[in-house]
Design a protein around this motif. Structure first.
Motif, PDB file in Angstrom:
ATOM      1  N   ASP A 399      55.054  -5.514  82.147  1.00  0.00           N
ATOM      2  CA  ASP A 399      54.897  -5.869  83.551  1.00  0.00           C
ATOM      3  C   ASP A 399      54.663  -7.372  83.650  1.00  0.00           C
ATOM      4  O   ASP A 399      53.580  -7.862  83.334  1.00  0.00           O
ATOM      5  CB  ASP A 399      53.713  -5.116  84.153  1.00  0.00           C
ATOM      6  N   PRO A 400      55.674  -8.140  84.079  1.00  0.00           N
ATOM      7  CA  PRO A 400      55.522  -9.594  84.131  1.00  0.00           C
ATOM      8  C   PRO A 400      54.523 -10.062  85.177  1.00  0.00           C
ATOM      9  O   PRO A 400      54.122 -11.231  85.161  1.00  0.00           O
ATOM     10  CB  PRO A 400      56.941 -10.082  84.465  1.00  0.00           C
ATOM     11  N   ASP A 401      54.111  -9.160  86.068  1.00  0.00           N
ATOM     12  CA  ASP A 401      53.190  -9.541  87.138  1.00  0.00           C
ATOM     13  C   ASP A 401      51.757  -9.106  86.874  1.00  0.00           C
ATOM     14  O   ASP A 401      50.884  -9.328  87.722  1.00  0.00           O
ATOM     15  CB  ASP A 401      53.665  -8.937  88.469  1.00  0.00           C
ATOM     16  N   ASN A 402      51.514  -8.469  85.740  1.00  0.00           N
ATOM     17  CA  ASN A 402      50.170  -7.966  85.464  1.00  0.00           C
ATOM     18  C   ASN A 402      49.865  -8.135  83.983  1.00  0.00           C
ATOM     19  O   ASN A 402      50.086  -7.239  83.181  1.00  0.00           O
ATOM     20  CB  ASN A 402      50.054  -6.500  85.877  1.00  0.00           C
ATOM     21  N   ARG A 403      49.386  -9.315  83.627  1.00  0.00           N
ATOM     22  CA  ARG A 403      49.139  -9.602  82.215  1.00  0.00           C
ATOM     23  C   ARG A 403      48.151  -8.627  81.600  1.00  0.00           C
ATOM     24  O   ARG A 403      48.349  -8.136  80.480  1.00  0.00           O
ATOM     25  CB  ARG A 403      48.616 -11.031  82.062  1.00  0.00           C
ATOM     26  N   LYS A 404      47.089  -8.327  82.295  1.00  0.00           N
ATOM     27  CA  LYS A 404      46.053  -7.453  81.759  1.00  0.00           C
ATOM     28  C   LYS A 404      46.600  -6.071  81.433  1.00  0.00           C
ATOM     29  O   LYS A 404      46.243  -5.462  80.417  1.00  0.00           O
ATOM     30  CB  LYS A 404      44.890  -7.347  82.745  1.00  0.00           C
ATOM     31  N   LYS A 405      47.501  -5.575  82.252  1.00  0.00           N
ATOM     32  CA  LYS A 405      48.080  -4.253  82.032  1.00  0.00           C
ATOM     33  C   LYS A 405      48.855  -4.190  80.721  1.00  0.00           C
ATOM     34  O   LYS A 405      48.900  -3.149  80.057  1.00  0.00           O
ATOM     35  CB  LYS A 405      48.998  -3.897  83.203  1.00  0.00           C
ATOM     36  N   ASN A 406      49.455  -5.302  80.323  1.00  0.00           N
ATOM     37  CA  ASN A 406      50.277  -5.317  79.113  1.00  0.00           C
ATOM     38  C   ASN A 406      49.464  -5.205  77.826  1.00  0.00           C
ATOM     39  O   ASN A 406      50.018  -4.901  76.767  1.00  0.00           O
ATOM     40  CB  ASN A 406      51.099  -6.608  79.068  1.00  0.00           C
ATOM     41  N   PHE A 407      48.154  -5.429  77.925  1.00  0.00           N
ATOM     42  CA  PHE A 407      47.340  -5.462  76.720  1.00  0.00           C
ATOM     43  C   PHE A 407      47.265  -4.114  76.012  1.00  0.00           C
ATOM     44  O   PHE A 407      46.913  -4.056  74.841  1.00  0.00           O
ATOM     45  CB  PHE A 407      45.931  -5.963  77.054  1.00  0.00           C
ATOM     46  N   GLY A 408      47.608  -3.040  76.687  1.00  0.00           N
ATOM     47  CA  GLY A 408      47.565  -1.736  76.040  1.00  0.00           C
ATOM     48  C   GLY A 408      48.908  -1.250  75.527  1.00  0.00           C
ATOM     49  O   GLY A 408      48.993  -0.154  74.958  1.00  0.00           O
ATOM     50  N   LEU A 409      49.950  -2.057  75.688  1.00  0.00           N
ATOM     51  CA  LEU A 409      51.294  -1.601  75.326  1.00  0.00           C
ATOM     52  C   LEU A 409      51.441  -1.294  73.838  1.00  0.00           C
ATOM     53  O   LEU A 409      52.230  -0.426  73.453  1.00  0.00           O
ATOM     54  CB  LEU A 409      52.334  -2.641  75.737  1.00  0.00           C
ATOM     55  N   LEU A 410      50.709  -1.982  72.999  1.00  0.00           N
ATOM     56  CA  LEU A 410      50.852  -1.795  71.553  1.00  0.00           C
ATOM     57  C   LEU A 410      50.024  -0.626  71.024  1.00  0.00           C
ATOM     58  O   LEU A 410      50.013  -0.386  69.810  1.00  0.00           O
ATOM     59  CB  LEU A 410      50.471  -3.083  70.819  1.00  0.00           C
ATOM     60  N   ASP A 411      49.379   0.116  71.908  1.00  0.00           N
ATOM     61  CA  ASP A 411      48.565   1.258  71.482  1.00  0.00           C
ATOM     62  C   ASP A 411      49.249   2.598  71.702  1.00  0.00           C
ATOM     63  O   ASP A 411      48.723   3.633  71.283  1.00  0.00           O
ATOM     64  CB  ASP A 411      47.223   1.263  72.227  1.00  0.00           C
ATOM     65  N   ALA A 412      50.390   2.601  72.361  1.00  0.00           N
ATOM     66  CA  ALA A 412      51.075   3.868  72.643  1.00  0.00           C
ATOM     67  C   ALA A 412      52.576   3.667  72.523  1.00  0.00           C
ATOM     68  O   ALA A 412      53.140   2.753  73.134  1.00  0.00           O
ATOM     69  CB  ALA A 412      50.720   4.381  74.039  1.00  0.00           C
ATOM     70  N   GLY A 413      53.223   4.524  71.748  1.00  0.00           N
ATOM     71  CA  GLY A 413      54.663   4.421  71.537  1.00  0.00           C
ATOM     72  C   GLY A 413      55.057   5.178  70.290  1.00  0.00           C
ATOM     73  O   GLY A 413      54.371   6.121  69.882  1.00  0.00           O
ATOM     74  N   THR A 414      56.157   4.751  69.662  1.00  0.00           N
ATOM     75  CA  THR A 414      56.674   5.441  68.476  1.00  0.00           C
ATOM     76  C   THR A 414      56.889   4.443  67.351  1.00  0.00           C
ATOM     77  O   THR A 414      57.449   3.365  67.562  1.00  0.00           O
ATOM     78  CB  THR A 414      57.995   6.164  68.797  1.00  0.00           C
ATOM     79  N   LEU A 415      56.467   4.830  66.146  1.00  0.00           N
ATOM     80  CA  LEU A 415      56.646   4.015  64.958  1.00  0.00           C
ATOM     81  C   LEU A 415      57.802   4.578  64.135  1.00  0.00           C
ATOM     82  O   LEU A 415      57.854   5.786  63.872  1.00  0.00           O
ATOM     83  CB  LEU A 415      55.366   4.006  64.118  1.00  0.00           C
ATOM     84  N   TYR A 416      58.738   3.702  63.736  1.00  0.00           N
ATOM     85  CA  TYR A 416      59.941   4.094  63.002  1.00  0.00           C
ATOM     86  C   TYR A 416      60.006   3.375  61.653  1.00  0.00           C
ATOM     87  O   TYR A 416      59.412   2.304  61.462  1.00  0.00           O
ATOM     88  CB  TYR A 416      61.203   3.715  63.776  1.00  0.00           C
ATOM     89  N   VAL A 417      60.808   3.939  60.728  1.00  0.00           N
ATOM     90  CA  VAL A 417      61.117   3.297  59.460  1.00  0.00           C
ATOM     91  C   VAL A 417      62.628   3.345  59.268  1.00  0.00           C
ATOM     92  O   VAL A 417      63.294   4.264  59.748  1.00  0.00           O
ATOM     93  CB  VAL A 417      60.375   3.983  58.296  1.00  0.00           C
ATOM     94  N   ALA A 418      63.192   2.349  58.570  1.00  0.00           N
ATOM     95  CA  ALA A 418      64.650   2.183  58.521  1.00  0.00           C
ATOM     96  C   ALA A 418      65.279   2.820  57.293  1.00  0.00           C
ATOM     97  O   ALA A 418      64.775   2.688  56.175  1.00  0.00           O
ATOM     98  CB  ALA A 418      65.003   0.694  58.561  1.00  0.00           C
ATOM     99  N   LYS A 419      66.437   3.476  57.513  1.00  0.00           N
ATOM    100  CA  LYS A 419      67.270   3.988  56.435  1.00  0.00           C
ATOM    101  C   LYS A 419      68.644   3.345  56.554  1.00  0.00           C
ATOM    102  O   LYS A 419      69.250   3.337  57.627  1.00  0.00           O
ATOM    103  CB  LYS A 419      67.415   5.507  56.515  1.00  0.00           C
ATOM    104  N   PHE A 420      69.150   2.790  55.439  1.00  0.00           N
ATOM    105  CA  PHE A 420      70.421   2.085  55.411  1.00  0.00           C
ATOM    106  C   PHE A 420      71.455   2.913  54.644  1.00  0.00           C
ATOM    107  O   PHE A 420      71.158   3.473  53.590  1.00  0.00           O
ATOM    108  CB  PHE A 420      70.264   0.718  54.728  1.00  0.00           C
ATOM    109  N   THR A 421      72.677   2.960  55.180  1.00  0.00           N
ATOM    110  CA  THR A 421      73.778   3.685  54.546  1.00  0.00           C
ATOM    111  C   THR A 421      74.954   2.733  54.370  1.00  0.00           C
ATOM    112  O   THR A 421      75.363   2.066  55.325  1.00  0.00           O
ATOM    113  CB  THR A 421      74.207   4.889  55.415  1.00  0.00           C
ATOM    114  N   GLY A 422      75.501   2.650  53.155  1.00  0.00           N
ATOM    115  CA  GLY A 422      76.639   1.780  52.914  1.00  0.00           C
ATOM    116  C   GLY A 422      77.932   2.386  53.419  1.00  0.00           C
ATOM    117  O   GLY A 422      78.071   3.612  53.496  1.00  0.00           O
TER     118      GLY A 422
END
Length: 688
Positions: A399-422
């Motif tokens: 939210d570009p209009d609410n800096r304080k609101k953005n402070f929690g963005l890194l606490d909720a979401g999905t964590l991924y790991v990469a797999k590479f195929t040739g």
């Protein structure tokens, strides 16, 4: 009096320009130990020759994330800082989509390989030191004197071995805030021999780690910056004893908790769209001692992260002054290390945070971008042989209009790991497709037998179970703000072709190196010079889970058969070895810093276009002093300044405080790690 004990029985270099001492103090000799990843998962080297391809499924085009845009920071700042800050971000970090380009191709002269004890720059450029170890940061800082140092003094002074460097803006265009990490200490070069006992050294060392926030000012209308002669209210030191808030799902687990103290072993980092700075805790395992036994329930976790389980004294022995660092006494303390930390440089009174949703590993940075639908994506590498590349995508939108609101963005979401195929094509290229595999969200684990907290605390063990690709020391991973592609530095792996089989993404099993600056190229087993990996995500959208990849650079001496420079004429490029960190200028040109050059010369910073007829034309922009590592790099928003953090100058095995092998920046009879800037004498854009 207990003296600082000798650490080494050998002298010389072991990994290119890296000394035995650097390996001991920086990463606790991780290369000498059994590789912690015994999962048997596919290596990137074997990927290179696989037969499956999904290239046609990927869409080409401009960066879709650019549509999300980046708002100015001035509208988002808290009231205490709003009147001091202007909008915009540095272009040089590669974290934000949507910047323009077109400033012209790279025209700077190439700096030749050398072993000088100085920063060597192209003709037509100038350089200057901004701040060095021991310079005052906070009010009340004592005048630096290596013969009269104390922990209290160091806690207010600029720390040791500056690494990741970021510049965030203030409203006055002549001033900015410099934020940097202090990764580790070298007590041999910091202290006069026999002057301080081991306990005193430990206390000073704890204060010399962490991070610094320092106000800097532009010199006239040039590209030169210097430390502001007035200590700013924004100036701040964060040490290995500072109180941190712990956030995210793992904070609810008894192994971690909601409070932690200190940050150390910090390597690269990133900056968020709301103006906070991220820092990755990397080689944390080498700071812990064991005086007796450790709990059997943590044995698998300790082993996977290289944490000691038998009676051990680390190089610094911090447990002498703080029981947190004795795992027999505090066995869960190690679970409070290995996170990405977030610091608000505009609010020196705010508590820094450890963001557990980004996973626990040896973080080489944490760089952010905005997805096509406005969410936040964070990329990070796990810097050890055979480890993985990760990505986090937030649930909430920026939210570009609410800096304080953005402070929690890194606490909720999905964590991924990469797999590479040739792709399996015998076309002379190393390329293919890949997939981001979900490990956990903030509410649901996707790894059988592991809770959300388990996945976040033991991210390496969780990733092992989903068969991602083992990489050659994945370090900095950043998104190009102009073309939307991801560039990852894979520094090296001397075991590639042996313990680590080759694959299409990790193809090199024999490398050419120089044992002396003026010596011949000789063959050695393994991937000694490293790669730059280029990733194009589906639709150029950081939220997507499919991608196409190619090895953009196979580093080394251009006369060596195994090297590749994006298809460019190899007779017209600079030799480059062991890429570490990457960054971008306003045109999207790639800037690369190196660490551990095995071609006989000093490390440095290199430039290379990623598009057009000069794609792949690597040129050395500068070299750093003897025995040092080039950290950063960073190019200013107006492209007029290149910043470089010079780490561990003169860190050779035979160097002492009294008999150093470097005295850079030549202000004293001993070396002082420092941050410097380089600018064009005519005021033009650096590089072009």
């Amino acid at each position: 009096m207990t003296k600082f004990l000798p650490l080494l029985s050998q002298l010389g270099t072991r990994h290119g320009s890296r000394s035995f001492r650097t390996c001991e103090l920086k990463c606790a000799n991780q290369c000498d130990h059994a590789q912690p990843n015994t999962s048997g998962n596919e290596h990137i080297q074997s990927v290179v020759r696989s037969a499956f391809t999904r290239r046609n499924m990927l869409k080409a085009g401009a960066a879709g994330a650019a549509a999300a845009g980046v708002a100015t920071l001035a509208t988002n700042l808290p009231a205490t800082a709003d009147q001091q800050v202007y909008g915009g971000f540095p272009k040089g970090n590669g974290d934000f989509p949507g910047f323009g380009g077109g400033h012209g191709k790279l025209t700077h002269a190439a700096v030749p390989p050398n072993r000088k004890d100085d920063i060597v720059i192209p003709r037509g450029y100038e350089q200057g030191v901004i701040i060095a170890w021991g310079d005052p940061v906070e009010y009340g800082a004592a005048k630096f004197d290596a013969h009269k140092q104390s922990a209290a003094a160091q806690a207010k002074q600029f720390g040791y071995n500056n690494d990741y460097t970021m510049i965030v803006p203030l409203r006055d265009e002549r001033k900015s805030l410099l934020v940097c990490n202090h990764e580790y200490t070298d007590e041999y070069l910091m202290f006069p021999t026999g002057k301080y006992d081991l306990a005193t050294q430990a206390k000073i060392g704890i204060a010399a780690h962490g991070m610094s926030v320092v106000q800097i000012e532009r010199v006239g209308h040039t590209g030169q910056w210097r430390r502001d002669k007035h200590l700013s209210r924004y100036n701040r030191r964060i040490t290995a004893a500072t109180k941190f808030d712990v956030t995210g799902p793992a904070a609810e687990d008894k192994r971690v908790g909601k409070v932690a103290y200190g940050t150390f072993g910090n390597c690269s980092g990133g900056v968020t769209p709301w103006g906070t700075v991220l820092s990755g805790e990397e080689n944390f395992n080498g700071y812990y001692d064991v005086s007796g036994t450790t709990p059997a329930e943590y044995a698998a976790s300790y082993k996977r992260y290289g944490v000691p389980t038998t009676v051990t004294k680390s190089a610094r022995q911090w447990s002498l002054v703080d029981p947190r660092f004795d795992l027999t006494k505090t066995p869960t303390e190690v679970f409070r290390s290995g996170w990405v930390v977030e610091v608000d440089p505009y609010d020196p009174r705010s508590a820094p945070r450890k963001r557990t949703m980004l996973g626990r590993l040896k973080h080489e940075g944490a760089t952010t971008t905005i997805t096509a639908d406005g969410r936040i994506a964070v990329y990070t590498g796990d810097d050890e042989k055979g480890e993985y590349i990760y990505k986090f995508v937030s649930e909430g939108k920026y939210d570009p209009d609410n800096r304080k609101k953005n402070f929690g963005l890194l606490d909720a979401g999905t964590l991924y790991v990469a797999k590479f195929t040739g792709d399996g094509n015998d076309d002379g290229l190393h390329d293919g497709t890949g997939q981001w595999i979900a490990l956990t969200s903030h509410t649901t684990s996707y790894v059988e037998g592991m809770s959300v907290a388990d996945v976040l605390i033991d991210t390496r063990l969780a990733a092992d179970k989903v068969s991602p690709t083992r990489m050659d020391r994945p370090e900095d991973v950043e998104r190009n703000p102009v073309n939307g592609r991801i560039y990852a530095a894979l520094t090296n792996n001397d075991k590639r072709g042996g313990a680590f089989p080759a694959d299409e993404a990790n193809p090199i099993t024999v490398s050419h190196v120089r044992e002396k600056f003026d010596g011949p190229l000789i063959e050695k087993a393994g991937n000694r010079n490293g790669y730059i990996l280029e990733i194009t995500e589906e639709g150029d959208d950081a939220a997507k889970t499919g991608f196409f990849w190619t090895l953009f650079l196979v580093c080394g001496d251009p006369t060596a058969q195994e090297t590749y420079f994006g298809g460019y004429d190899k007779s017209k490029v600079s030799p480059i070895s062991c890429p570490d960190n990457v960054s971008f200028d306003g045109s999207g040109n790639l800037w690369i810093s190196t660490d551990g050059n095995v071609l006989g010369s000093n490390d440095g910073i290199f430039t290379v276009p990623v598009a057009g007829p000069q794609r792949g034309q690597v040129k050395q922009f500068l070299s750093v002093p003897f025995g040092s590592e080039a950290c950063g790099p960073l190019v200013s928003e107006d492209d007029k300044t290149a910043f470089v953090a010079v780490q561990h100058p003169g860190e050779t095995d035979d160097a002492t405080f009294e008999k150093p092998t470097s005295t850079w920046p030549h202000t004293d009879k001993f070396p002082r790690p420092a941050i410097a800037c380089v600018w064009r004498r005519d005021g033009g854009r650096v590089g072009s």
